[in-house]
Write a protein that holds these residues in place. Structure first.
Motif, PDB file in Angstrom:
ATOM      1  N   LYS A  53      -5.601  26.976  44.254  1.00  0.00           N
ATOM      2  CA  LYS A  53      -5.674  26.456  42.885  1.00  0.00           C
ATOM      3  C   LYS A  53      -6.294  27.498  41.966  1.00  0.00           C
ATOM      4  O   LYS A  53      -5.843  27.696  40.829  1.00  0.00           O
ATOM      5  CB  LYS A  53      -6.532  25.188  42.887  1.00  0.00           C
ATOM      6  CG  LYS A  53      -6.332  24.301  41.672  1.00  0.00           C
ATOM      7  CD  LYS A  53      -5.182  23.368  41.903  1.00  0.00           C
ATOM      8  CE  LYS A  53      -5.050  22.359  40.784  1.00  0.00           C
ATOM      9  NZ  LYS A  53      -4.024  21.356  41.054  1.00  0.00           N
ATOM     10  N   GLY A  54      -7.319  28.187  42.476  1.00  0.00           N
ATOM     11  CA  GLY A  54      -7.959  29.235  41.703  1.00  0.00           C
ATOM     12  C   GLY A  54      -7.011  30.376  41.390  1.00  0.00           C
ATOM     13  O   GLY A  54      -7.028  30.934  40.279  1.00  0.00           O
ATOM     14  N   VAL A  55      -6.170  30.732  42.355  1.00  0.00           N
ATOM     15  CA  VAL A  55      -5.170  31.779  42.138  1.00  0.00           C
ATOM     16  C   VAL A  55      -4.242  31.392  40.991  1.00  0.00           C
ATOM     17  O   VAL A  55      -3.937  32.209  40.108  1.00  0.00           O
ATOM     18  CB  VAL A  55      -4.358  32.031  43.427  1.00  0.00           C
ATOM     19  CG1 VAL A  55      -3.171  32.960  43.134  1.00  0.00           C
ATOM     20  CG2 VAL A  55      -5.236  32.634  44.514  1.00  0.00           C
ATOM     21  N   LEU A  56      -3.800  30.145  40.974  1.00  0.00           N
ATOM     22  CA  LEU A  56      -2.878  29.694  39.939  1.00  0.00           C
ATOM     23  C   LEU A  56      -3.548  29.637  38.568  1.00  0.00           C
ATOM     24  O   LEU A  56      -2.940  30.001  37.552  1.00  0.00           O
ATOM     25  CB  LEU A  56      -2.310  28.325  40.311  1.00  0.00           C
ATOM     26  CG  LEU A  56      -1.550  28.263  41.646  1.00  0.00           C
ATOM     27  CD1 LEU A  56      -0.994  26.861  41.880  1.00  0.00           C
ATOM     28  CD2 LEU A  56      -0.441  29.291  41.698  1.00  0.00           C
ATOM     29  N   PHE A 113      -1.750  32.198  35.914  1.00  0.00           N
ATOM     30  CA  PHE A 113      -0.955  31.618  34.845  1.00  0.00           C
ATOM     31  C   PHE A 113      -1.697  31.463  33.519  1.00  0.00           C
ATOM     32  O   PHE A 113      -1.052  31.398  32.469  1.00  0.00           O
ATOM     33  CB  PHE A 113      -0.385  30.268  35.286  1.00  0.00           C
ATOM     34  CG  PHE A 113       0.719  30.390  36.295  1.00  0.00           C
ATOM     35  CD1 PHE A 113       2.014  30.672  35.898  1.00  0.00           C
ATOM     36  CD2 PHE A 113       0.459  30.251  37.649  1.00  0.00           C
ATOM     37  CE1 PHE A 113       3.039  30.813  36.824  1.00  0.00           C
ATOM     38  CE2 PHE A 113       1.476  30.383  38.589  1.00  0.00           C
ATOM     39  CZ  PHE A 113       2.772  30.670  38.178  1.00  0.00           C
ATOM     40  N   ALA A 114      -3.028  31.394  33.538  1.00  0.00           N
ATOM     41  CA  ALA A 114      -3.745  31.148  32.281  1.00  0.00           C
ATOM     42  C   ALA A 114      -5.007  31.979  32.123  1.00  0.00           C
ATOM     43  O   ALA A 114      -5.773  31.758  31.192  1.00  0.00           O
ATOM     44  CB  ALA A 114      -4.089  29.658  32.149  1.00  0.00           C
ATOM     45  N   ASP A 115      -5.247  32.930  33.015  1.00  0.00           N
ATOM     46  CA  ASP A 115      -6.420  33.806  32.917  1.00  0.00           C
ATOM     47  C   ASP A 115      -7.726  33.023  32.887  1.00  0.00           C
ATOM     48  O   ASP A 115      -8.688  33.396  32.215  1.00  0.00           O
ATOM     49  CB  ASP A 115      -6.315  34.714  31.676  1.00  0.00           C
ATOM     50  CG  ASP A 115      -7.274  35.899  31.749  1.00  0.00           C
ATOM     51  OD1 ASP A 115      -7.596  36.334  32.872  1.00  0.00           O
ATOM     52  OD2 ASP A 115      -7.701  36.378  30.679  1.00  0.00           O
ATOM     53  N   VAL A 116      -7.771  31.922  33.624  1.00  0.00           N
ATOM     54  CA  VAL A 116      -8.986  31.118  33.752  1.00  0.00           C
ATOM     55  C   VAL A 116      -9.662  31.460  35.081  1.00  0.00           C
ATOM     56  O   VAL A 116      -9.021  31.467  36.130  1.00  0.00           O
ATOM     57  CB  VAL A 116      -8.667  29.606  33.703  1.00  0.00           C
ATOM     58  CG1 VAL A 116      -9.911  28.772  34.003  1.00  0.00           C
ATOM     59  CG2 VAL A 116      -8.089  29.231  32.343  1.00  0.00           C
TER      60      VAL A 116
END
Length: 423
Positions: A92-95, A99-102
């Motif tokens: 989840k952290g990878v995504l 995808f959103a630089d979070v």
């Protein structure tokens, strides 16, 4: 298909896991060291003590989300425990980052006590700009999220509930347009009565579905008034006043089927009795309630999608949570409210109607997509999702008064495009 050997090697090599921490400031000289830690670090500490809101100015809080799970409802794996669920939370952290630089810290809690989870998460509020709850079983997940939203001053979002609702909501809006149906008049059957199903039903109502047109089914069949006493308070919200009993009964004359249950529950005979031009989204993974091929073979007039990437119209939560948090974080939102979720849904629905761009075709082996039966929701690798959805969420936060940071919305879209170029 990915093999077990590939998956294990991917997670083990060249270093274990999928996430790491990297410094955002250089630390190469004695002066750098003095700035990064003592004595220089005292100055921002004192500024934050005087002005608590400056924590967003001097720390990473404004771009940091906690992905929190106790591993009690992991994907299709069930209650496998906190440690076994960690690869999912890292993923989840990878995504979030891709995808959103979070930025994300994944936090696995070895407890199944809802009140203990609430206490732990609340205590971490100074560290994070937002909380993403993940893979916590129902009905505890409802109580945990509801309590944390009330008692915390940062966004709390249970993706298993709301992510599916937001993405499938966009798919349904566009599917109704393609199939020439009026959403407010559609009869919807939902197979499943867990966290995702309840959230989907509520979100669909916010999009215009009539409450009495929703028929929700659990393992025993339709949630009816005759079963009221055996149902918990969550399920009681969606009891139907009907003599029908089974999932098959419910599907007779239904316009829309939403599958959030288990593979193979729906037969071709069942969908033959649905209304003209039916809409079906069997989303159980990896095996849907009814296979896509069977739907199209049995009902050529149907519009269908699944939770899988190897068929058209995939309902994939990665189209939601990264961008919802991006927009919420950028305005320092205190919560993710109903209006922000609706804005996310409508942004996705609108984007699907835009002409396909080269970047999307390149990401999908040259395939061209155009709005219609086989394309009612954007693809995850469409870079425009980042701009459209993040902007819509931030705008809704400002409009509804939950944004604590004043941003210039007229320039925010351009700022998102600039950030997209470095992701």
């Amino acid at each position: 298909m990915v093999t077990k050997e590939q998956a294990l090697k991917y997670h083990a090599k060249p270093i274990p896991g999928k996430l790491m921490v990297m410094a955002s400031k250089k630390c190469e000289t004695q002066e750098d060291l003095s700035l990064a830690y003592t004595p220089g670090v005292a100055d921002p500490c004192l500024e934050i003590e005087k002005h608590p809101e400056d924590v967003y100015k001097y720390t990473n809080k404004g771009n940091l989300v906690a992905v929190i799970s106790n591993g009690t409802a992991v994907l299709g794996l069930g209650n496998i425990g906190a440690s076994a669920g960690k690869p999912v939370m890292e993923g989840k952290g990878v995504l979030f980052k891709r995808f959103a630089d979070v930025d994300v810290y994944d936090i696995e809690l070895d407890t199944q006590d809802p009140d203990e989870i609430i206490k732990i998460v609340k205590a971490m509020e100074p560290t994070f700009g937002g909380i993403n709850l993940e893979d916590i079983k129902a009905p505890e997940c409802f109580y945990i999220e509801e309590t944390l939203i009330k008692e915390m001053d940062i966004p709390v979002f249970h993706d298993d509930q709301h992510g599916t609702a937001i993405i499938s909501g966009a798919a349904i809006l566009n599917a109704c347009e393609v199939q020439a149906k009026n959403l407010s008049e559609c009869k919807i059957v939902i197979s499943g009565a867990g966290a995702a199903a309840i959230s989907c039903a509520k979100h669909y109502e916010n999009l215009g579905v009539k409450h009495d047109n929703i028929f929700m089914c659990d393992r025993k069949g339709i949630l009816t008034k005759t079963r009221y006493q055996e149902l918990d308070k969550i399920k009681r919200q969606f009891v139907s006043d009907t003599d029908k009993v089974t999932l098959a009964d419910a599907l007779e004359g239904a316009d829309i089927f939403i599958g959030l249950s288990a593979g193979g529950l729906v037969t071709t005979d069942m969908i033959k009795k649905m209304a003209d031009k039916p809409i079906l989204f069997p989303m159980a993974n990896p095996t849907p309630e009814i296979h896509y091929e069977k739907i199209i073979e049995t009902r050529p007039d149907a519009l269908a999608g699944t939770g899988r990437s190897d068929y058209p119209n995939q309902v994939n939560n990665v189209l939601g949570f990264p961008f919802i948090f991006r927009g919420a974080l950028d305005v320092h939102a205190s919560m993710i409210n109903k209006e922000m979720k609706i804005a996310a849904t409508r942004a996705l629905a609108d984007l699907a109607k835009e002409p396909c761009i080269e970047a999307v075709e390149k990401a999908y082996n040259g395939e061209h997509f155009s709005f219609g039966k086989n394309y009612v929701i954007p693809k995850p690798f469409d870079p425009r999702v980042f701009v459209w959805e993040s902007y819509a969420v931030a705008e809704a936060a400002v409009r509804t008064g939950v944004a604590r940071k004043n941003i210039d919305l007229s320039t925010y879209r351009a700022q998102l495009k600039k950030r997209l170029s470095i992701i």
